[in-house]
Design an enzyme around this catalytic site. Structure first.
Site, PDB file in Angstrom:
ATOM      1  N   GLY A 106       0.794  -1.335  -0.107  1.00 35.05           N
ATOM      2  CA  GLY A 106      -0.125   0.182   0.021  1.00 35.05           C
ATOM      3  C   GLY A 106       0.806   1.255  -0.152  1.00 35.05           C
ATOM      4  N   SER A 107       1.873   1.045  -0.808  1.00 34.84           N
ATOM      5  CA  SER A 107       2.888   2.171  -0.811  1.00 34.84           C
ATOM      6  C   SER A 107       2.662   3.474  -1.708  1.00 34.84           C
ATOM      7  CB  SER A 107       4.202   1.588  -1.494  1.00 34.84           C
ATOM      8  OG  SER A 107       3.999   1.199  -2.844  1.00 34.84           O
ATOM      9  N   SER A 108       1.435   3.716  -2.371  1.00 34.71           N
ATOM     10  CA  SER A 108       1.333   4.841  -3.411  1.00 34.71           C
ATOM     11  C   SER A 108       0.515   5.956  -2.827  1.00 34.71           C
ATOM     12  CB  SER A 108       0.685   4.156  -4.376  1.00 34.71           C
ATOM     13  OG  SER A 108      -0.621   3.829  -4.324  1.00 34.71           O
ATOM     14  N   GLY A 121      -1.256   8.283   1.053  1.00 30.95           N
ATOM     15  CA  GLY A 121      -1.616   8.292   2.427  1.00 30.95           C
ATOM     16  C   GLY A 121      -0.340   7.899   3.215  1.00 30.95           C
ATOM     17  N   VAL A 135      -2.832  -1.238   3.943  1.00 32.03           N
ATOM     18  CA  VAL A 135      -4.290  -1.216   2.941  1.00 32.03           C
ATOM     19  C   VAL A 135      -5.531  -0.945   3.387  1.00 32.03           C
ATOM     20  CG1 VAL A 135      -4.911  -3.210   1.650  1.00 32.03           C
ATOM     21  CG2 VAL A 135      -2.770  -3.278   2.111  1.00 32.03           C
ATOM     22  N   ALA A 136      -5.949  -0.120   2.662  1.00 29.39           N
ATOM     23  CA  ALA A 136      -7.402   0.156   2.874  1.00 29.39           C
ATOM     24  C   ALA A 136      -8.170   0.017   1.463  1.00 29.39           C
ATOM     25  CB  ALA A 136      -7.346   1.849   3.048  1.00 29.39           C
ATOM     26  N   TYR A 169      -5.705   3.274  12.972  1.00 29.96           N
ATOM     27  CA  TYR A 169      -6.269   4.721  13.197  1.00 29.96           C
ATOM     28  C   TYR A 169      -7.436   4.105  14.530  1.00 29.96           C
ATOM     29  CZ  TYR A 169      -8.523   9.412  13.103  1.00 29.96           C
ATOM     30  OH  TYR A 169      -9.093  10.306  13.278  1.00 29.96           O
ATOM     31  N   TYR A 228     -16.816   5.098  13.208  1.00 29.54           N
ATOM     32  CA  TYR A 228     -15.494   4.531  13.031  1.00 29.54           C
ATOM     33  C   TYR A 228     -15.094   3.378  14.092  1.00 29.54           C
ATOM     34  CZ  TYR A 228     -11.000   4.004  11.242  1.00 29.54           C
ATOM     35  OH  TYR A 228      -9.415   3.391  10.406  1.00 29.54           O
ATOM     36  N   THR A 259      -6.820  11.856   3.656  1.00 27.77           N
ATOM     37  CA  THR A 259      -6.362  10.978   2.869  1.00 27.77           C
ATOM     38  C   THR A 259      -7.664  10.603   1.770  1.00 27.77           C
ATOM     39  OG1 THR A 259      -6.861   8.951   4.111  1.00 27.77           O
ATOM     40  CG2 THR A 259      -4.714   9.926   4.390  1.00 27.77           C
TER      41      THR A 259
END
Length: 404
Positions: A52-54, A56, A144-145, A233, A243, A284
């Site tokens: 998930g590097s791209s 946020g 990862v989201a 989070y 949330y 984000t």
């Protein structure tokens, strides 16, 4: 090469195109905002895998790891290529810029584009670690989201939802019309039904993180002392119903339970550990989809101003703790907490007072709307200082390749 003049076109907080030059400058800006260590590691740095590097916090983890720890290794994300009608996704352009930056620092980073949930991607990553990076992985950051996940064993596709549990939730939220005029509106989200909770846990819980560890362990690729962190989070009581106490919160609790189980396993097998890292609020692409978060984040900025800690500074602190440059500090649930600046009693009291009085008429003096709108646009490469948005820009940017 396709060149176009790009203007921001959006539906709410979702933009239809991304600006390549703006995305590239954003990477540069994040890099410059990351504090440099006193001594940059020389020679071959630790081998890291960032999933998930791209975007946020995952992007912040990549850039902070490069600058603070001198990492090399494999970065995984899932982005769309440019077409004749549309630009690439913003993460595509940010990845290309990150690859250029990595080459400039002399660090060997390989960028893969595809489904991180798939075993095909896990095999591809394992092969690279084995063949290119000495067969030993030192760190894995999981960020990862995703809206859905297909289980490689069963072929079942699960879909995550943002819903409260037990009863419907009404909350204030912040919207902007087509001319950028703000509106504070109450929205209602119905409660989770059927298997909503189980589906969300299957996507956003710890199952895939654990599968990555199992896969890499099975290939004998974990270095002695291997450490892994999943980014998470908790957030404010103001947003808890949708949330932390909602479907996503159950998934986050599952992630934390997975960390404790993995840590016990890794401690025995390689003297390593697994932790979750709780980050503070940020604008984000994922967070803007959550009801109430936009309003909360704008009000938080209104209270704290420049004292809001950006993701790259938080992730710099994470890398310092993981590498031993700073002491590893865990809370009672074995979590690294990088959100304490946000959740102090004084800050939360001030935000709550603004929340209570926030209306369409009052929001301009309570929240930093200019900052928030600019932050949303910068997610897609717009509203970035120093970029000439009247000039044509090449949109057909290739994905960074790698040589054997």
């Amino acid at each position: 090469m396709s060149e176009r003049v790009l203007i921001p076109r959006n539906r709410g907080f979702l933009f239809l195109d991304s600006h390549p030059a703006g995305c590239a400058q954003t990477v540069t800006d994040i890099w410059q905002a990351c504090p440099a260590p006193a001594d940059v590691p020389e020679g071959a740095g630790p081998v890291a895998l960032i999933i998930g590097s791209s975007a946020g916090y995952g992007l912040a983890a990549t850039l902070a790891g490069l600058k603070r720890a001198g990492i090399r290794g494999v970065m995984v994300s899932f982005e769309k290529a440019p077409t004749e009608r549309r630009t690439a996704t913003a993460g595509w352009y940010r990845t290309a810029a990150t690859a250029d930056l990595a080459r400039g620092t002399g660090r060997d980073l390989v960028f893969l584009n595809g489904d991180a949930f798939s075993d095909t991607m896990k095999d591809q990553v394992a092969d690279l670690i084995e063949q290119r990076f000495g067969g030993r992985l030192d760190y894995l950051i999981y960020s990862v989201a995703a809206p859905r996940r297909t289980d490689p064993d069963t072929g079942t596709t699960y879909a995550s939802v943002l819903k409260p549990i037990g009863r419907a939730n009404r909350t204030k939220t912040l919207l902007f019309d087509g001319q950028g005029v703000p509106e504070v509106r109450e929205v209602e989200t119905g409660p989770a039904e059927g298997d909503d909770v189980e589906q969300t846990v299957a996507v956003m819980g710890g199952a895939d993180w654990e599968r990555w560890i199992d896969h890499l362990t099975g290939r004998g690729l974990l270095a002695e002392g291997f450490t892994t962190a999943a980014l998470s989070y908790i957030g404010s009581p103001l947003t808890a119903a949708i949330y932390r106490q909602g479907t996503i919160g159950v998934a986050k609790s599952h992630l934390e339970a997975t960390a404790r189980a993995l840590s016990e396993r890794l401690g025995k097998s390689v003297g390593g550990r697994a932790v979750t890292c709780v980050n503070g609020a940020a604008v984000t692409q994922s967070s803007t989809a959550i009801p109430g978060i936009a309003l909360y984040t704008g009000l938080l900025r209104g209270v704290l101003g420049e004292d809001v800690v950006p993701p790259v500074r938080q992730l710099a602190a994470l890398w310092d703790q993981l590498t031993g440059a700073a002491p590893l500090v865990l809370d009672d649930e074995d979590r690294i907490r990088l959100d304490t600046w946000e959740l102090t009693d004084d800050v939360q009291k001030a935000v709550a007072e603004r929340w209570e009085t926030a209306t369409t008429d009052t929001i301009a003096r309570l929240a930093d709307l200019a900052w928030f709108r600019a932050e949303v646009q910068r997610l897609y490469g717009f509203s970035v200082p120093g970029i000439d948005y009247t000039a044509p820009v090449t949109t057909d940017v290739p994905w960074p390749g790698h040589t054997p």
